[in-house]
Design an enzyme around this catalytic site. Structure first.
Site: not given
Length: 493
Positions: A429, A433, A449
């Site tokens: 994640w 990002y 998410d």
């Protein structure tokens, strides 16, 4: 695209903003070249020649239109070039036109030889990288001459020219007009002001409110503010001589002109091309929203209103700042992460006088945090940061300081994400990002998410990942659409 003359002339006649910056029109009867949105009297089709870039039009002997101002056209998006390499090279030339970076250095950052870059760039744009760079400098100078009161010598230096004589000679040769004469023409009937305010164009539509809401929710106190429909922040960058300069920028929206207004402190003149490039990246001004919506509109079959045209993916202004903020945000709320980031800034950031309420500090440099050594967990622990995250940030600072990971727009996101995930505490994640925001990766999808899951309830992460295959290569934009629906629901409540 350029070979389809009839279609291009039709877009020019319709003043279709979707094509702004994707081609330019040389008009033989006047000797000028225009953007496809130019409102001047429509020329005959037989007098029009179409060019992929402003540089190509200038090499053909045309000078820029003083009405539509080609220097305000949005830049090339990744859909505009046959190779991502060429698109990224063009952006690097724009960003570095003021710091004397050589073609060999640019090619090195792109992972190819200067010979290969020169060959493919010329094949795509019909101009060499050096010719493209010259046009970048001239158009930046034209923008400064038109919109600011800076002395002409300062304009020349800010645009990357090494001497005033060289600047004057090339400007007259290309534009058949002296810099002084251009400024006099631009000043006629125009109210001047003491601020340095430039404009950066985009292709409409642009959902400005959604962009501001995203930035406002994640703004770091002391570094950024969002007030009265404008975004402002402190800036610290290194110039061509290695000296660091400080200042501020403030960005507003001019929807009637399909542009953003960018107010810049004069202290940032030595790094002006870098500042403008970072603003373009932060606000995703290279995006072609029609190309994105063509792929993502199928999201509305899942639920009406899930995808809206004009959504942008927020980039970043400072990659280290954004990466640290991402680590702080792991498994806690956005608000809580902002509180922790503000504490770090207050304790370890450098105070600065920006002249704006709420802008008080410069974000700590990687070297500032490395100076804490093995005691970083102790220092950060007093601020409420867990020891695990403090150590992750310390290793992240090492990666930045030593250049082990490329966080720029020339990076290979998949390659750099693998390096990121070798840092203890950075998983899929966080890596995606960071790549989405710092490297401009348009195809990140965060299936784990919580916001994505909430926007698409009742599906496992695997099911979400399979569903998102249809949204490639714009899954970052799909993610933003999903997050925005949650914001809209909160606004209604």
């Amino acid at each position: 695209m350029i070979e389809n003359v009839n279609a291009l002339y039709a877009a020019f006649k319709a003043k279709d903003a979707r094509f702004d910056g994707r081609f330019f029109v040389g008009i033989s009867s006047t000797g000028i070249y225009c953007r496809p949105v130019c409102r001047a009297k429509q020329p005959k089709a037989e007098n029009c020649t179409f060019y992929r870039t402003a540089a190509e039009a200038e090499q053909a002997g045309y000078r820029p239109c003083l009405l539509c101002r080609p220097e305000l056209a949005p830049g090339a998006s990744v859909t505009d070039a046959t190779a991502d390499l060429i698109c990224r090279a063009a952006r690097m030339l724009e960003e570095n036109c003021g710091n004397g970076l050589s073609l060999e250095e640019i090619a090195g950052r792109l992972g190819c030889s200067s010979r290969h870059l020169r060959r493919v760039f010329t094949a795509e744009y019909n101009v060499s990288p050096v010719q493209y760079l010259q046009t970048c400098r001239l158009l930046l100078a034209k923008n400064l001459l038109t919109d600011t009161d800076l002395p002409i010598l300062e304009v020349a230096m800010a645009a990357g020219f090494q001497s005033l004589r060289r600047f004057n000679d090339l400007f007259r040769k290309r534009y058949r007009l002296s810099p002084t004469a251009l400024r006099k023409h631009a000043a006629e009937g125009k109210k001047r002001n003491d601020n340095m305010i430039l404009a950066l164009g985009y292709r409409p539509p642009y959902r400005w409110e959604e962009m501001l809401a995203f930035l406002a929710e994640r703004a770091i106190a002391g570094i950024e503010t969002v007030k009265n429909g404008e975004y402002a922040r402190t800036v610290h960058l290194a110039g061509a001589d290695g000296k660091r300069v400080r200042g501020w920028v403030k960005i507003g929206h001019k929807p009637e002109k399909n542009a953003l207004s960018v107010a810049i402190s004069e202290s940032l003149l030595p790094v002006l091309p870098q500042v403008l490039a970072r603003v373009r990246h932060l606000f995703d001004l290279h995006c072609s929203p029609d190309a994105v919506y063509d792929i993502l509109q199928g999201m509305n079959d899942i639920r009406p209103g899930l995808c809206r045209p004009g959504i942008r993916v927020p980039g970043c202004f400072d990659a280290f700042e954004t990466a640290v903020r991402a680590v702080l945000g792991q498994q806690i709320t956005v608000k809580a992460a902002g509180t922790l980031a503000a504490r770090i800034v207050e304790r370890y950031g450098s105070p600065v006088q920006a002249g704006f309420k709420g802008l008080t500090h410069i974000f700590p440099l990687p070297e500032d945090l490395l100076a804490l050594g093995g005691d970083i967990a102790k220092h950060f622990g007093a601020l409420g940061v867990t020891s695990a995250r403090a150590n992750t940030i310390y290793m992240l600072a090492h990666a930045f300081a030593q250049g082990k990971i490329d966080f720029g727009l020339c990076a290979d996101p998949k390659k750099e994400m693998r390096k990121l995930m070798m840092i203890r505490g950075i998983g899929g994640w966080t890596a995606q990002y960071i790549a989405m925001r710092t490297m401009g990766w348009p195809d990140a999808f965060l299936e784990t998410d919580s916001g994505v899951k909430k926007a698409l309830p009742g599906r496992t992460a695997k099911e979400l990942r399979v569903m998102a295959q249809a949204w490639r290569p714009w899954r970052s934009y799909a993610t933003m659409n999903l997050w925005n629906t949650l914001q809209e629901e909160r606004d209604v409540l």
